[in-house]
Design a protein around this motif. Structure first.
Motif, PDB file in Angstrom:
ATOM      1  N   ASP A 129      55.222  53.855  91.447  1.00 40.39           N
ATOM      2  CA  ASP A 129      54.974  55.294  91.586  1.00 40.39           C
ATOM      3  C   ASP A 129      56.302  56.036  91.474  1.00 40.39           C
ATOM      4  N   GLU A 130      56.242  57.336  91.192  1.00 36.43           N
ATOM      5  CA  GLU A 130      57.488  58.120  91.152  1.00 36.43           C
ATOM      6  C   GLU A 130      58.137  58.193  92.527  1.00 36.43           C
ATOM      7  N   GLU A 169      67.593  40.942 101.241  1.00 38.15           N
ATOM      8  CA  GLU A 169      68.196  41.074  99.908  1.00 38.15           C
ATOM      9  C   GLU A 169      67.131  41.375  98.841  1.00 38.15           C
ATOM     10  N   SER A 170      65.975  40.693  98.952  1.00 42.13           N
ATOM     11  CA  SER A 170      64.945  40.895  97.921  1.00 42.13           C
ATOM     12  C   SER A 170      64.376  42.318  97.995  1.00 42.13           C
ATOM     13  N   PHE A 171      64.347  42.912  99.209  1.00 46.50           N
ATOM     14  CA  PHE A 171      63.880  44.306  99.309  1.00 46.50           C
ATOM     15  C   PHE A 171      64.914  45.248  98.694  1.00 46.50           C
ATOM     16  N   ARG A 172      66.194  44.939  98.894  1.00 48.01           N
ATOM     17  CA  ARG A 172      67.236  45.786  98.289  1.00 48.01           C
ATOM     18  C   ARG A 172      67.108  45.776  96.754  1.00 48.01           C
ATOM     19  N   THR A 173      66.751  44.607  96.200  1.00 50.56           N
ATOM     20  CA  THR A 173      66.547  44.526  94.747  1.00 50.56           C
ATOM     21  C   THR A 173      65.333  45.362  94.341  1.00 50.56           C
ATOM     22  N   LEU A 174      64.257  45.247  95.131  1.00 49.63           N
ATOM     23  CA  LEU A 174      63.043  46.031  94.868  1.00 49.63           C
ATOM     24  C   LEU A 174      63.359  47.529  94.897  1.00 49.63           C
ATOM     25  N   PHE A 175      64.150  47.940  95.897  1.00 54.79           N
ATOM     26  CA  PHE A 175      64.576  49.336  96.037  1.00 54.79           C
ATOM     27  C   PHE A 175      65.392  49.776  94.804  1.00 54.79           C
ATOM     28  N   SER A 176      66.331  48.930  94.382  1.00 51.70           N
ATOM     29  CA  SER A 176      67.195  49.287  93.247  1.00 51.70           C
ATOM     30  C   SER A 176      66.411  49.407  91.949  1.00 51.70           C
ATOM     31  N   ASN A 177      65.274  48.698  91.868  1.00 49.01           N
ATOM     32  CA  ASN A 177      64.447  48.762  90.654  1.00 49.01           C
ATOM     33  C   ASN A 177      63.356  49.830  90.746  1.00 49.01           C
ATOM     34  N   SER A 178      63.324  50.598  91.840  1.00 49.14           N
ATOM     35  CA  SER A 178      62.272  51.609  92.006  1.00 49.14           C
ATOM     36  C   SER A 178      62.657  52.877  91.242  1.00 49.14           C
ATOM     37  N   LYS A 179      61.792  53.882  91.297  1.00 51.29           N
ATOM     38  CA  LYS A 179      62.017  55.109  90.527  1.00 51.29           C
ATOM     39  C   LYS A 179      62.575  56.245  91.374  1.00 51.29           C
ATOM     40  N   GLY A 180      63.154  55.916  92.527  1.00 49.58           N
ATOM     41  CA  GLY A 180      63.691  56.977  93.381  1.00 49.58           C
ATOM     42  C   GLY A 180      62.592  57.627  94.207  1.00 49.58           C
ATOM     43  N   LYS A 226      76.182  52.406 104.874  1.00 45.36           N
ATOM     44  CA  LYS A 226      76.072  53.705 104.180  1.00 45.36           C
ATOM     45  C   LYS A 226      76.851  53.678 102.871  1.00 45.36           C
ATOM     46  N   ASN A 227      78.039  53.022 102.891  1.00 49.50           N
ATOM     47  CA  ASN A 227      78.843  52.956 101.666  1.00 49.50           C
ATOM     48  C   ASN A 227      78.137  52.177 100.560  1.00 49.50           C
ATOM     49  N   ASP A 228      77.236  51.301 100.950  1.00 46.43           N
ATOM     50  CA  ASP A 228      76.432  50.558  99.970  1.00 46.43           C
ATOM     51  C   ASP A 228      75.202  51.380  99.552  1.00 46.43           C
ATOM     52  N   PHE A 229      74.574  52.030 100.556  1.00 44.75           N
ATOM     53  CA  PHE A 229      73.286  52.712 100.322  1.00 44.75           C
ATOM     54  C   PHE A 229      73.424  53.995  99.501  1.00 44.75           C
ATOM     55  N   TYR A 230      74.379  54.866  99.880  1.00 44.89           N
ATOM     56  CA  TYR A 230      74.447  56.192  99.250  1.00 44.89           C
ATOM     57  C   TYR A 230      74.685  56.142  97.734  1.00 44.89           C
ATOM     58  N   PRO A 231      75.642  55.323  97.239  1.00 47.84           N
ATOM     59  CA  PRO A 231      75.793  55.278  95.768  1.00 47.84           C
ATOM     60  C   PRO A 231      74.536  54.779  95.071  1.00 47.84           C
ATOM     61  N   LYS A 232      73.832  53.808  95.704  1.00 47.71           N
ATOM     62  CA  LYS A 232      72.623  53.266  95.066  1.00 47.71           C
ATOM     63  C   LYS A 232      71.510  54.320  95.015  1.00 47.71           C
ATOM     64  N   VAL A 233      71.284  54.987  96.152  1.00 48.10           N
ATOM     65  CA  VAL A 233      70.195  55.972  96.174  1.00 48.10           C
ATOM     66  C   VAL A 233      70.544  57.188  95.314  1.00 48.10           C
ATOM     67  N   SER A 234      71.832  57.547  95.257  1.00 43.52           N
ATOM     68  CA  SER A 234      72.250  58.685  94.416  1.00 43.52           C
ATOM     69  C   SER A 234      72.005  58.362  92.946  1.00 43.52           C
ATOM     70  N   ALA A 235      72.358  57.130  92.527  1.00 41.80           N
ATOM     71  CA  ALA A 235      72.154  56.729  91.127  1.00 41.80           C
ATOM     72  C   ALA A 235      70.662  56.730  90.794  1.00 41.80           C
ATOM     73  N   LEU A 236      69.840  56.222  91.728  1.00 38.90           N
ATOM     74  CA  LEU A 236      68.391  56.219  91.503  1.00 38.90           C
ATOM     75  C   LEU A 236      67.871  57.630  91.283  1.00 38.90           C
ATOM     76  N   MET A 237      68.281  58.549  92.179  1.00 38.11           N
ATOM     77  CA  MET A 237      67.786  59.926  92.112  1.00 38.11           C
ATOM     78  C   MET A 237      68.210  60.587  90.796  1.00 38.11           C
ATOM     79  N   LEU A 238      69.499  60.453  90.440  1.00 36.85           N
ATOM     80  CA  LEU A 238      69.987  61.105  89.221  1.00 36.85           C
ATOM     81  C   LEU A 238      69.332  60.513  87.981  1.00 36.85           C
ATOM     82  N   ASN A 239      69.274  59.177  87.908  1.00 36.01           N
ATOM     83  CA  ASN A 239      68.695  58.534  86.714  1.00 36.01           C
ATOM     84  C   ASN A 239      67.237  58.929  86.525  1.00 36.01           C
ATOM     85  N   HIS A 240      66.483  58.893  87.624  1.00 34.93           N
ATOM     86  CA  HIS A 240      65.039  59.084  87.458  1.00 34.93           C
ATOM     87  C   HIS A 240      64.641  60.554  87.354  1.00 34.93           C
TER      88      HIS A 240
END
Ligand SMILES: [Zn+2]
Ligand SMILES: [Zn+2]
Length: 224
Positions: free
Chosen positions: A18-19, A156-167, A189-203
């Protein structure tokens, strides 16, 4: 990935492609709540006490109407409106124009919760937000947020699932960011914020390009 009754709905939502996984959970919860009350639960006194008090927001009134059980909706509304009218009568009897000094004091004390200038306005604000179905989702939403950060921190597997989601949609993104402040350590936070920011911008850029593609495809030559 730890799959149990607390984590399974969230993991399924991230697999749903889902989006926004939280919108997916919200839709499932509101459809469940509408089917529940209009199925047969509206005949239960303890359910009607809640619907009488909380009522429904515009969006969920529309969903009740569209569900198709007009008599069930009318039975729920009949006692809700009776209670609402009693409360409105009390509020109107108490309502008097505010003295300016009192108004300033009230503005200071209520500013955090409502922009209303009078107790009557504050009561109307509260009524506008009050909804049985929204309350149902809000009750479980905070648990989903807790589960999200538990899984994010430990799995770790959830973090991968999160990184492959659509934001996320903007309201749910806001809630994640606000919640991350309390749930994550500085390192996390230093790990989470860049990942979630990239997801939001890309999607969001992908969404924009998909909509632009649709416009270009459908627009007539003279509209270009
Ligand atoms: Zn959302
Ligand atoms: Zn609602």
């Amino acid at each position: 990935m730890k799959k149990d009754i607390s984590t399974l709905p969230l993991i399924e939502a991230f697999h749903a492609d889902d989006e926004c996984p939280f919108c997916y959970l919200e839709r499932a919860a509101e459809q469940h709540a509408i089917s529940f009350i209009l199925g047969s639960a509206y005949m239960e006194d303890y359910i009607r006490e809640k619907t009488d008090e909380e009522g429904f927001c515009r969006h969920h009134f529309k969903m009740m109407y569209d569900y198709g059980n007009r008599l069930g909706s009318a039975i729920i509304l009949s006692t809700h409106l009776k209670k609402l009218n009693e409360q409105l009568e009390q509020q109107l009897q108490r309502h008097t124009p505010q003295k300016s000094g009192l108004l300033k004091r009230m503005k200071r004390t209520q500013a955090a919760q409502t922009q209303a200038k009078t107790p009557l306005g504050a009561w109307l604000d509260q009524k506008e937000c009050s909804c049985y179905v929204c309350s149902h989702f809000n009750g479980i939403y905070n648990r989903y947020l807790d589960t999200f950060f538990d899984l994010y921190r430990k799995d770790e597997s959830f973090r991968t699932l999160f990184s492959n989601s659509k934001g996320f949609c903007l309201p749910h993104f806001r809630d994640l960011i606000e919640c991350a402040e309390d749930k994550l350590s500085e390192t996390e936070k230093n790990d989470f914020y860049p990942k979630v920011s990239a997801l939001m911008l890309n999607h969001l850029k992908r969404l924009q390009s998909e909509v632009s593609w649709f416009v270009e495809k459908k627009r007539l030559p003279q509209q270009r």
